[in-house]
Design a protein around this motif. Structure first.
Motif, PDB file in Angstrom:
ATOM      1  N   VAL A  73       7.651   5.034 -24.437  1.00 57.55           N
ATOM      2  CA  VAL A  73       8.097   5.154 -23.042  1.00 57.55           C
ATOM      3  C   VAL A  73       7.597   3.955 -22.245  1.00 57.55           C
ATOM      4  CG1 VAL A  73       7.846   6.492 -20.912  1.00 57.55           C
ATOM      5  CG2 VAL A  73       8.236   7.672 -23.078  1.00 57.55           C
ATOM      6  N   LYS A  74       8.483   3.344 -21.460  1.00 57.53           N
ATOM      7  CA  LYS A  74       8.066   2.260 -20.567  1.00 57.53           C
ATOM      8  C   LYS A  74       7.553   2.865 -19.269  1.00 57.53           C
ATOM      9  CE  LYS A  74       9.546  -1.912 -18.162  1.00 57.53           C
ATOM     10  NZ  LYS A  74      10.670  -2.788 -17.761  1.00 57.53           N
ATOM     11  N   ILE A  75       6.331   2.528 -18.927  1.00 52.02           N
ATOM     12  CA  ILE A  75       5.744   3.014 -17.671  1.00 52.02           C
ATOM     13  C   ILE A  75       5.614   1.841 -16.711  1.00 52.02           C
ATOM     14  CG2 ILE A  75       3.733   4.071 -16.569  1.00 52.02           C
ATOM     15  CD1 ILE A  75       3.227   5.651 -19.113  1.00 52.02           C
ATOM     16  N   ASN A  76       6.319   1.932 -15.587  1.00 48.35           N
ATOM     17  CA  ASN A  76       6.177   0.956 -14.500  1.00 48.35           C
ATOM     18  C   ASN A  76       5.170   1.509 -13.498  1.00 48.35           C
ATOM     19  OD1 ASN A  76       8.182  -1.034 -15.241  1.00 48.35           O
ATOM     20  ND2 ASN A  76       9.730   0.487 -14.744  1.00 48.35           N
ATOM     21  N   LEU A  77       4.025   0.850 -13.398  1.00 48.05           N
ATOM     22  CA  LEU A  77       2.988   1.270 -12.451  1.00 48.05           C
ATOM     23  C   LEU A  77       3.106   0.458 -11.172  1.00 48.05           C
ATOM     24  CD1 LEU A  77      -0.366   1.512 -14.476  1.00 48.05           C
ATOM     25  CD2 LEU A  77       1.066   3.403 -13.682  1.00 48.05           C
ATOM     26  N   ILE A  78       2.977   1.107 -10.036  1.00 47.59           N
ATOM     27  CA  ILE A  78       2.865   0.389  -8.762  1.00 47.59           C
ATOM     28  C   ILE A  78       1.583   0.866  -8.085  1.00 47.59           C
ATOM     29  CG2 ILE A  78       3.930  -0.192  -6.565  1.00 47.59           C
ATOM     30  CD1 ILE A  78       6.622   0.254  -7.719  1.00 47.59           C
ATOM     31  N   ASP A  79       0.599  -0.037  -8.037  1.00 42.12           N
ATOM     32  CA  ASP A  79      -0.696   0.262  -7.421  1.00 42.12           C
ATOM     33  C   ASP A  79      -0.558   0.040  -5.917  1.00 42.12           C
ATOM     34  OD1 ASP A  79      -3.389   0.701  -6.941  1.00 42.12           O
ATOM     35  OD2 ASP A  79      -3.997  -1.328  -7.509  1.00 42.12           O
ATOM     36  N   LEU A  80      -0.776   1.107  -5.138  1.00 44.00           N
ATOM     37  CA  LEU A  80      -0.549   1.038  -3.694  1.00 44.00           C
ATOM     38  C   LEU A  80      -1.865   1.053  -2.926  1.00 44.00           C
ATOM     39  CD1 LEU A  80       2.464   3.508  -3.422  1.00 44.00           C
ATOM     40  CD2 LEU A  80       2.482   1.036  -3.743  1.00 44.00           C
ATOM     41  N   PRO A  81      -1.948   0.284  -1.841  1.00 45.95           N
ATOM     42  CA  PRO A  81      -3.178   0.257  -1.048  1.00 45.95           C
ATOM     43  C   PRO A  81      -3.508   1.640  -0.497  1.00 45.95           C
ATOM     44  CG  PRO A  81      -1.677  -1.490  -0.368  1.00 45.95           C
ATOM     45  CD  PRO A  81      -0.913  -0.590  -1.272  1.00 45.95           C
ATOM     46  N   GLY A  82      -4.805   1.918  -0.372  1.00 46.58           N
ATOM     47  CA  GLY A  82      -5.221   3.218   0.145  1.00 46.58           C
ATOM     48  C   GLY A  82      -5.606   3.179   1.609  1.00 46.58           C
ATOM     49  N   PHE A  83      -5.920   1.980   2.118  1.00 48.24           N
ATOM     50  CA  PHE A  83      -6.381   1.885   3.504  1.00 48.24           C
ATOM     51  C   PHE A  83      -5.211   2.100   4.464  1.00 48.24           C
ATOM     52  CE2 PHE A  83      -8.372  -0.301   7.173  1.00 48.24           C
ATOM     53  CZ  PHE A  83      -9.565   0.405   7.177  1.00 48.24           C
ATOM     54  N   TYR A  84      -5.481   2.779   5.581  1.00 43.61           N
ATOM     55  CA  TYR A  84      -4.428   3.153   6.540  1.00 43.61           C
ATOM     56  C   TYR A  84      -3.602   1.966   7.015  1.00 43.61           C
ATOM     57  CZ  TYR A  84      -7.494   7.227   7.004  1.00 43.61           C
ATOM     58  OH  TYR A  84      -8.279   8.312   6.751  1.00 43.61           O
ATOM     59  N   ASP A  85      -4.240   0.797   7.150  1.00 38.35           N
ATOM     60  CA  ASP A  85      -3.562  -0.350   7.723  1.00 38.35           C
ATOM     61  C   ASP A  85      -2.370  -0.818   6.895  1.00 38.35           C
ATOM     62  OD1 ASP A  85      -5.806  -0.152   9.322  1.00 38.35           O
ATOM     63  OD2 ASP A  85      -5.997  -2.308   9.592  1.00 38.35           O
ATOM     64  N   PHE A  86      -2.306  -0.387   5.638  1.00 33.06           N
ATOM     65  CA  PHE A  86      -1.252  -0.885   4.748  1.00 33.06           C
ATOM     66  C   PHE A  86      -0.261   0.209   4.374  1.00 33.06           C
ATOM     67  CE2 PHE A  86      -5.311  -3.088   3.992  1.00 33.06           C
ATOM     68  CZ  PHE A  86      -5.001  -4.260   4.675  1.00 33.06           C
ATOM     69  N   GLU A  87       0.038   1.039   5.356  1.00 35.43           N
ATOM     70  CA  GLU A  87       0.989   2.137   5.190  1.00 35.43           C
ATOM     71  C   GLU A  87       2.364   1.617   4.770  1.00 35.43           C
ATOM     72  OE1 GLU A  87       2.781   5.942   5.385  1.00 35.43           O
ATOM     73  OE2 GLU A  87       0.667   5.381   5.340  1.00 35.43           O
ATOM     74  N   GLY A  88       2.759   0.454   5.264  1.00 34.54           N
ATOM     75  CA  GLY A  88       4.059  -0.117   4.918  1.00 34.54           C
ATOM     76  C   GLY A  88       4.173  -0.408   3.434  1.00 34.54           C
ATOM     77  N   GLU A  89       3.100  -0.930   2.837  1.00 31.86           N
ATOM     78  CA  GLU A  89       3.091  -1.209   1.400  1.00 31.86           C
ATOM     79  C   GLU A  89       3.232   0.088   0.605  1.00 31.86           C
ATOM     80  OE1 GLU A  89       2.764  -4.255  -0.166  1.00 31.86           O
ATOM     81  OE2 GLU A  89       2.782  -5.332   1.734  1.00 31.86           O
ATOM     82  N   ARG A  90       2.584   1.159   1.085  1.00 32.88           N
ATOM     83  CA  ARG A  90       2.674   2.444   0.392  1.00 32.88           C
ATOM     84  C   ARG A  90       4.113   2.966   0.411  1.00 32.88           C
ATOM     85  NH1 ARG A  90      -2.331   4.018   2.751  1.00 32.88           N
ATOM     86  NH2 ARG A  90      -1.388   5.545   4.133  1.00 32.88           N
ATOM     87  N   ARG A  91       4.751   2.850   1.549  1.00 31.86           N
ATOM     88  CA  ARG A  91       6.118   3.359   1.658  1.00 31.86           C
ATOM     89  C   ARG A  91       7.093   2.562   0.794  1.00 31.86           C
ATOM     90  NH1 ARG A  91       7.183   5.927   7.643  1.00 31.86           N
ATOM     91  NH2 ARG A  91       5.161   6.969   7.840  1.00 31.86           N
ATOM     92  N   GLU A  92       6.864   1.255   0.692  1.00 28.09           N
ATOM     93  CA  GLU A  92       7.700   0.439  -0.186  1.00 28.09           C
ATOM     94  C   GLU A  92       7.576   0.916  -1.637  1.00 28.09           C
ATOM     95  OE1 GLU A  92       7.572  -3.890   2.126  1.00 28.09           O
ATOM     96  OE2 GLU A  92       6.234  -3.505   0.446  1.00 28.09           O
ATOM     97  N   GLY A  93       6.331   1.079  -2.084  1.00 30.43           N
ATOM     98  CA  GLY A  93       6.085   1.479  -3.465  1.00 30.43           C
ATOM     99  C   GLY A  93       6.623   2.863  -3.777  1.00 30.43           C
ATOM    100  N   LEU A  94       6.418   3.807  -2.864  1.00 29.16           N
ATOM    101  CA  LEU A  94       6.889   5.180  -3.095  1.00 29.16           C
ATOM    102  C   LEU A  94       8.416   5.256  -3.087  1.00 29.16           C
ATOM    103  CD1 LEU A  94       4.227   7.143  -1.024  1.00 29.16           C
ATOM    104  CD2 LEU A  94       4.628   7.370  -3.475  1.00 29.16           C
ATOM    105  N   ALA A  95       9.056   4.346  -2.346  1.00 28.76           N
ATOM    106  CA  ALA A  95      10.523   4.324  -2.332  1.00 28.76           C
ATOM    107  C   ALA A  95      11.082   3.942  -3.702  1.00 28.76           C
ATOM    108  CB  ALA A  95      11.020   3.340  -1.268  1.00 28.76           C
ATOM    109  N   ALA A  96      10.319   3.156  -4.462  1.00 35.33           N
ATOM    110  CA  ALA A  96      10.793   2.682  -5.763  1.00 35.33           C
ATOM    111  C   ALA A  96      10.401   3.601  -6.908  1.00 35.33           C
ATOM    112  CB  ALA A  96      10.243   1.280  -6.029  1.00 35.33           C
ATOM    113  N   CYS A  97       9.466   4.502  -6.669  1.00 37.18           N
ATOM    114  CA  CYS A  97       8.909   5.323  -7.749  1.00 37.18           C
ATOM    115  C   CYS A  97       9.501   6.724  -7.777  1.00 37.18           C
ATOM    116  CB  CYS A  97       7.395   5.418  -7.601  1.00 37.18           C
ATOM    117  SG  CYS A  97       6.590   3.865  -8.001  1.00 37.18           S
ATOM    118  N   GLY A  98       9.559   7.269  -8.982  1.00 36.71           N
ATOM    119  CA  GLY A  98      10.049   8.634  -9.136  1.00 36.71           C
ATOM    120  C   GLY A  98       8.960   9.665  -9.052  1.00 36.71           C
ATOM    121  N   ALA A  99       7.698   9.225  -9.161  1.00 35.94           N
ATOM    122  CA  ALA A  99       6.563  10.156  -9.126  1.00 35.94           C
ATOM    123  C   ALA A  99       5.312   9.389  -8.727  1.00 35.94           C
ATOM    124  CB  ALA A  99       6.373  10.820 -10.488  1.00 35.94           C
ATOM    125  N   ALA A 100       4.238  10.137  -8.453  1.00 36.93           N
ATOM    126  CA  ALA A 100       2.994   9.505  -8.022  1.00 36.93           C
ATOM    127  C   ALA A 100       1.797  10.166  -8.675  1.00 36.93           C
ATOM    128  CB  ALA A 100       2.875   9.576  -6.497  1.00 36.93           C
TER     129      ALA A 100
END
Length: 680
Positions: A73-100
């Motif tokens: 199985v190919k696993i594409n990982l997207i490591d997303l920032p945890g700090f509040y200031d980078f909420e935009g990066e989190r939303r980008e990553g979650l938009a591309a992922c099927g699960a978290a």
């Protein structure tokens, strides 16, 4: 090549800063053979935290991608920032992922930020698994952490393993569904007998998991009632179905740092997490027919994908991260961009491993990759096959909520600085930059101080421009509260042609910004000089007499004056008007005005009292309160000067769960004690 959507898992790794997300990604990549050794965040040697800002701060700032293979199985990982200031990066990553995968520490509580992530995933029906990390640490509290999660999210949590503890350290785990026990070893998990002391707990967990599985499938529910139990295969099917619909959140544990429990996590990701073809709610708008259509993950269908992140590199140019919803992406294709109504030619295609780009010829439906040097495509834009005009919804980003004034250390760099920040705003939609007309400052707005600070440092590293950040000026205003009359006389005689202008003006409050009136009789001031008086007054309105702030709400009436047949001029009357303005303003009880904002806050009900008290401390007036979407809302009026760092403060008092918006309402008089400080 040859990988289909059924053999792809797109997984976002999320959690608050410091919980071990990036370390877990390192362990996964190591186990999958993508790297030879695990790097460390504190050493700046991890695959995902490769940017200089991330190495300096020792925390994730940007969404980073990497892929590897696990058991076919190919696993594409997207490591997303945890700090509040980078909420935009989190939303980008979650938009591309099927699960978290949510990473939380084994501290006996739900960590700050974890609730926000869980709630967001539940809202989007994004399948989620929780990995309780740090089980090798002293005082690790798996049970306490699990109990806290169960209390907050009753009926949703499905722990599928029991940690085997030796003292305070996790040495293995029991898989309740498989009825097997594994012990950690240097060569990976080793099959060992189930400890007798855990058999009762295992049986209770099995019963609970079977019940959970049955609740997510009507056929299984009938079978469970009839037989009183489910087979292993049925239990896995029911739990997988519950995960896919967001009704079940499996829980596992381990130590990312010591690579314990990570292989088990990978196995369960392959077993339980949805495939790329299972993606829910993949809808787009058919532009020609103006209707919503479902986009299924078919490899033979016309191509459709969405750009979920844009990166500008000063050397290699623009890189666009893309999620492929259907069809195949091949080098040399010409695609249509409905957001810009233009065509894009596909050049090089990459798969990403942190900062490394590996060239590939094509990517199939359900996969994630990157394209270089697209002409017009930006984050959120759709790319589709020519002749199939469909458009995905844009990614929803939070608006900037904290602003700082910015200026170039070197004045010659000001134009380059503005252009650089504008380019960065194309990368990061949670940033904005504007030149404020009321204060003349260039203002950079983002999600918090660290967000803005890192953006400024990126400008330095990318373009070589040093900047200074400071709190923006508050656009105070000055006005008057009484009526006064003043006389301005400009008289200058230095031999030859002189200067003479004399006017008497009445100043009074009014509702508009500025009004000019003329009550001159008998030609005391000739008609040709009256416009000069008005012009002189209007120019003076930019600088008040209290603290040099612009003036508003003043009506000036010219009612008398005198002139000289030879020495009078337009300039002389302009200067006379300026003298009258200063004297008249000082005599008309001048006061300072401040901008008042409409503040709307949405918080969990448990924080409502604290938020109300905090608003009162900020000289706020509560206008309304209610509930929206399960959150308590407050609408208040608060002076802008009291909201300068409200984004940071609200996060502090609501454990990161509070959201707010502001909009300008009006100007109000500043209280006398504060007015004195501002003037001083």
């Amino acid at each position: 090549m040859g990988i289909t959507a059924k053999n792809i898992r797109n997984i976002a790794v999320v959690g608050h800063s410091g919980e071990g997300k990036t370390t877990l990604c390192e362990a996964m990549l190591f186990n999958g053979g993508a790297i030879d050794r695990m790097g460390k965040t504190e050493d700046g040697t991890t695959v995902m935290d490769f940017d200089d800002a991330e190495k300096a701060k020792k925390l994730s700032v940007y969404a980073a991608c990497a892929c590897f293979n696990w058991k076919g199985v190919k696993i594409n990982l997207i490591d997303l920032p945890g700090f509040y200031d980078f909420e935009g990066e989190r939303r980008e990553g979650l938009a591309a992922c099927g699960a978290a995968v949510l990473v939380i520490g084994a501290n006996g509580i739900i960590p700050i930020g974890a609730e926000t992530v869980i709630d967001y995933c539940l809202k989007l029906k994004k399948p989620l698994v929780i990995f309780i990390n740090g089980m090798d640490k002293p005082n690790a509290d798996y049970k306490g952490t699990l109990d806290a999660l169960k209390e907050k999210y009753p009926g949703r949590l499905a722990p599928i393993q029991i940690p085997v503890m030796q003292g305070e350290k996790m040495t293995g785990y029991v898989n309740a569904i498989q009825e097997r026990c594994y012990e950690f070893s240097t060569s990976g998990p080793k099959d060992v007998p189930i400890p007798p002391r855990l058999k009762t707990e295992m049986e209770a967990m099995q019963a609970s998991l079977m019940e959970t599985a049955a609740e997510n499938d009507e056929l299984l529910l009938d079978k469970f009632f009839t037989d009183g139990k489910l087979s292993k295969e049925d239990a896995v099917h029911g739990i997988r179905k519950g995960i896919l619909t967001g009704g079940v959140i499996p829980v596992m544990a381990g130590s990312a740092l010591n690579n314990r429990g990570v292989i088990n996590l990978l196995d369960e990701i392959v077993t339980y997490m949805p495939t790329a073809s299972d993606r829910l709610n993949a809808f787009a708008t058919d532009i020609d027919r103006d209707e919503l259509i479902s986009v299924t993950c078919e490899e033979d269908a016309p191509f459709a994908g969405q750009i979920f992140k844009t990166v500008y590199d000063p050397y290699s140019g623009k890189l666009s991260y893309i999620k492929i919803f259907r069809g195949k992406l091949k080098s040399g294709m010409t695609l249509y961009n409905p957001d810009t109504d233009s065509e894009e030619r596909v050049g090089q295609i990459f798969v990403l491993k942190g900062k490394k780009c590996e060239l590939v010829n094509e990517l199939g439906a359900g996969d994630v990759g990157a394209l270089n040097k697209l002409t017009s495509a930006l984050t959120g834009h759709t790319l589709c096959a020519q002749g199939t005009k469909i458009k995905f919804d844009p990614i929803n980003f939070p608006k900037p909520c904290l602003s700082l004034a910015v200026r170039a250390k070197n004045k010659a760099d000001e134009d380059k600085m503005s252009a650089g920040f504008t380019k960065m705003c194309e990368e990061d939609y949670t940033l904005s930059v504007e030149k404020r007309t009321d204060t003349g400052e260039l203002v950079l707005s983002g999600q918090g101080e660290i967000h803005i600070e890192i953006t400024a440092k990126k400008l330095k590293s990318r373009y070589g421009i040093d900047v200074v950040l400071s709190e923006p000026k508050i656009p105070y205003r000055e006005t008057i509260r009484a009526v006064s009359t003043a006389e301005g006389k400009h008289k200058k005689q230095s031999g030859g042609h002189g200067q003479y202008g004399h006017c008497k003006i009445r100043f009074e409050p009014c509702d508009s910004e500025f009004e000019f009136g003329d009550e001159v009789v008998g030609g005391a001031v000739p008609r040709q000089y009256i416009p000069a008086v008005e012009k002189g007054l209007r120019e003076c309105m930019a600088h008040g007499v209290l603290a040099d702030y612009p003036v508003t709400g003043v009506r000036a009436v010219l009612f008398d004056g005198s002139y000289h047949d030879v020495d009078s001029s337009e300039m002389a009357f302009k200067l006379a008007a300026a003298l009258a303005f200063k004297d008249g303003m000082l005599k008309a009880k001048p006061v300072l005005l401040e901008p008042v904002m409409k503040l709307k806050v949405a918080v969990a009900s448990e924080y409502l009292g604290t938020v109300l008290g905090d608003i009162s401390k900020r000289r706020g007036r509560i206008n309304d309160s209610g509930t929206e979407g399960g959150l308590s809302t407050v609408i208040a009026e608060v002076p802008r000067s009291e909201l300068m760092k409200y984004a940071t403060d609200l996060r502090g008092i609501t454990r990161g769960q509070g959201k707010f918006t502001t909009e300008f309402l009006r100007y109000e008089e500043v209280p006398p004690q504060l007015s004195e400080k501002i003037i001083k």
